[in-house]
Design a protein around this motif. Structure first.
Motif, PDB file in Angstrom:
ATOM      1  N   SER A   1       0.817  -1.215   0.000  1.00 27.87           N
ATOM      2  CA  SER A   1       0.000   0.000   0.000  1.00 27.87           C
ATOM      3  C   SER A   1       0.850   1.264   0.000  1.00 27.87           C
ATOM      4  CB  SER A   1      -0.938   0.002   1.208  1.00 27.87           C
ATOM      5  OG  SER A   1      -0.194   0.064   2.415  1.00 27.87           O
ATOM      6  N   MET A   2       2.109   1.162   0.451  1.00 24.62           N
ATOM      7  CA  MET A   2       2.982   2.334   0.461  1.00 24.62           C
ATOM      8  C   MET A   2       3.359   2.796  -0.933  1.00 24.62           C
ATOM      9  SD  MET A   2       5.559   1.647   3.668  1.00 24.62           S
ATOM     10  CE  MET A   2       4.937   1.666   5.358  1.00 24.62           C
ATOM     11  N   GLN A   3       3.116   1.971  -1.929  1.00 27.24           N
ATOM     12  CA  GLN A   3       3.379   2.378  -3.306  1.00 27.24           C
ATOM     13  C   GLN A   3       2.360   3.412  -3.805  1.00 27.24           C
ATOM     14  OE1 GLN A   3       3.553  -1.178  -5.655  1.00 27.24           O
ATOM     15  NE2 GLN A   3       5.221  -2.093  -4.464  1.00 27.24           N
ATOM     16  N   LEU A   4       1.271   3.550  -3.056  1.00 24.64           N
ATOM     17  CA  LEU A   4       0.251   4.535  -3.413  1.00 24.64           C
ATOM     18  C   LEU A   4       0.533   5.851  -2.715  1.00 24.64           C
ATOM     19  CD1 LEU A   4      -2.924   2.301  -2.971  1.00 24.64           C
ATOM     20  CD2 LEU A   4      -1.866   2.941  -5.141  1.00 24.64           C
TER      21      LEU A   4
ATOM     22  N   ILE B   1      -9.348   6.208  -3.711  1.00 23.86           N
ATOM     23  CA  ILE B   1      -9.906   4.852  -3.694  1.00 23.86           C
ATOM     24  C   ILE B   1     -10.929   4.709  -2.576  1.00 23.86           C
ATOM     25  CG2 ILE B   1      -9.354   2.412  -3.311  1.00 23.86           C
ATOM     26  CD1 ILE B   1      -6.645   2.960  -4.647  1.00 23.86           C
ATOM     27  N   LEU B   2     -10.597   5.209  -1.394  1.00 28.93           N
ATOM     28  CA  LEU B   2     -11.475   5.025  -0.234  1.00 28.93           C
ATOM     29  C   LEU B   2     -12.719   5.897  -0.304  1.00 28.93           C
ATOM     30  CD1 LEU B   2      -8.980   4.726   2.755  1.00 28.93           C
ATOM     31  CD2 LEU B   2     -10.024   2.928   1.383  1.00 28.93           C
ATOM     32  N   THR B   3     -12.651   7.027  -0.950  1.00 28.32           N
ATOM     33  CA  THR B   3     -13.808   7.921  -1.016  1.00 28.32           C
ATOM     34  C   THR B   3     -14.745   7.575  -2.169  1.00 28.32           C
ATOM     35  OG1 THR B   3     -12.447   9.495  -2.270  1.00 28.32           O
ATOM     36  CG2 THR B   3     -12.650   9.847   0.113  1.00 28.32           C
TER      37      THR B   3
ATOM     38  N   LEU C   1      -6.137  -3.067   3.223  1.00 25.65           N
ATOM     39  CA  LEU C   1      -5.450  -2.450   4.360  1.00 25.65           C
ATOM     40  C   LEU C   1      -6.428  -1.681   5.237  1.00 25.65           C
ATOM     41  CD1 LEU C   1      -2.830  -1.782   5.846  1.00 25.65           C
ATOM     42  CD2 LEU C   1      -2.561   0.195   4.313  1.00 25.65           C
ATOM     43  N   THR C   2      -7.328  -0.936   4.617  1.00 24.27           N
ATOM     44  CA  THR C   2      -8.324  -0.191   5.392  1.00 24.27           C
ATOM     45  C   THR C   2      -9.217  -1.122   6.186  1.00 24.27           C
ATOM     46  OG1 THR C   2      -8.320   1.501   3.673  1.00 24.27           O
ATOM     47  CG2 THR C   2     -10.136   1.540   5.250  1.00 24.27           C
TER      48      THR C   2
ATOM     49  N   PHE D   1      -9.041  -4.186  13.235  1.00 22.80           N
ATOM     50  CA  PHE D   1      -8.141  -4.204  14.389  1.00 22.80           C
ATOM     51  C   PHE D   1      -8.585  -3.209  15.453  1.00 22.80           C
ATOM     52  CE2 PHE D   1      -4.385  -2.495  16.571  1.00 22.80           C
ATOM     53  CZ  PHE D   1      -3.889  -3.655  17.159  1.00 22.80           C
ATOM     54  N   LEU D   2      -8.973  -2.012  15.044  1.00 23.83           N
ATOM     55  CA  LEU D   2      -9.411  -1.005  16.007  1.00 23.83           C
ATOM     56  C   LEU D   2     -10.689  -1.434  16.728  1.00 23.83           C
ATOM     57  CD1 LEU D   2      -8.725   2.298  14.026  1.00 23.83           C
ATOM     58  CD2 LEU D   2      -7.382   1.325  15.897  1.00 23.83           C
TER      59      LEU D   2
END
Length: 275
Positions: free
Chosen positions: A36-39, A47-49, A248-249, A255-256
């Motif tokens: 994901s760090m490549q983004l 992407i998320l919105t 990843l999201t 996890f949270l």
């Protein structure tokens, strides 16, 4: 002199445990983070919105939370019945609780879809009496996740009830407490941590469930599309960046939420004097 351990082999077993965690858990998850760090932040945010992505997150997490809450309630009732009351066919019923563990998820999804679809045995009755469609709607996802998550709650609460000392209930009754007071003040504080654990397990399984959901969900974008299916769709379209960002999201949110449940469990144990 340092205190020796009762069981030998502490260092080898600790090394094996750390090796297992690194190989099976930490390395795959770290690979997802590094990918994901490549983004860039702008690409990640775009992407998320996306409306379809947000809708799938809402369907997955809301359905998993509702299903886990219902499974926690009915799972406790089933565990209580199995522990406290004898009845004919008890062993058979107890064995059937574990059926979702052994049943392939795809088979479970096909069976649930056949039963709850508008022309199915239960789906037709619900449609005719209440006018509610279960299959191919978010409600169908909740039903499928309850089916999958219920055994986690039952098998988590059942051992705690078996070890619970009924003498405390008798002492409370001798001091004038009614059944409701005995349950709230004596039983509930002792079984609530286990119930929360079962809830967390059911929720974690529900968020990532795929096989038993896609057959009954309908998989309609913005309506009943779950996050795992959207990730598969991204991969089939060779959109690895989108699949990585969504995965990843999903990992971070899960996890949270599990961390919050564990903190609540710790607080309950501390209030009840178990810590």
């Amino acid at each position: 002199m340092p205190q020796s351990h009762i069981m030998p082999g502490f260092r080898p077993t600790l090394g094996f445990t750390l090796f297992y965690l690194a190989l099976i858990v930490l390395i795959p998850l770290s690979a997802l983070v590094f990918k994901s760090m490549q983004l860039s932040l702008d690409q990640y945010w775009d992407i998320l919105t996306n409306a379809r992505v947000q809708a799938s997150f809402r369907v997955s997490f809301v359905s998993a939370l509702i299903a886990a809450g219902i499974a926690a309630l009915f799972g406790f009732i089933i565990a209580w019945t199995l522990v406290r009351y004898p009845f004919p066919g008890k062993k058979l019923f107890d064995a059937l609780i574990d059926l979702p563990f052994a049943l392939p998820t795809a088979v479970a999804g096909i069976v649930l879809a056949a039963i709850y679809e508008p022309n199915g045995w239960i789906g037709r009755i619900v449609m005719d009496t209440l006018g509610v469609q279960i299959a191919y709607k978010p409600l169908g996802i909740v039903f499928a996740l309850i089916f999958i998550g219920l055994p986690f709650v039952v098998r988590t609460v059942e051992p705690v009830l078996q070890e619970f000392d009924t003498a405390m209930e008798e002492a409370a009754a001798s001091l004038g407490a009614n059944r409701l007071q005995t349950f709230i003040r004596i039983i509930l504080p002792n079984i609530l941590p286990a119930t929360l654990t079962g809830f967390a397990l059911a929720f974690a399984r529900g968020v990532g469930e795929y096989g038993s959901v896609i057959f009954i969900a309908g998989n309609m974008p913005y309506v009943s599309e779950i996050v795992p299916l959207l990730i598969i769709t991204k991969l089939e379209q060779y959109d690895y960046a989108g699949a990585t960002a969504i995965g990843l999201t999903m990992l971070v949110i899960s996890f949270l939420l599990l961390l919050l449940v564990n903190a609540l469990q710790w607080w309950v144990r501390r209030r009840s004097g178990q810590l």
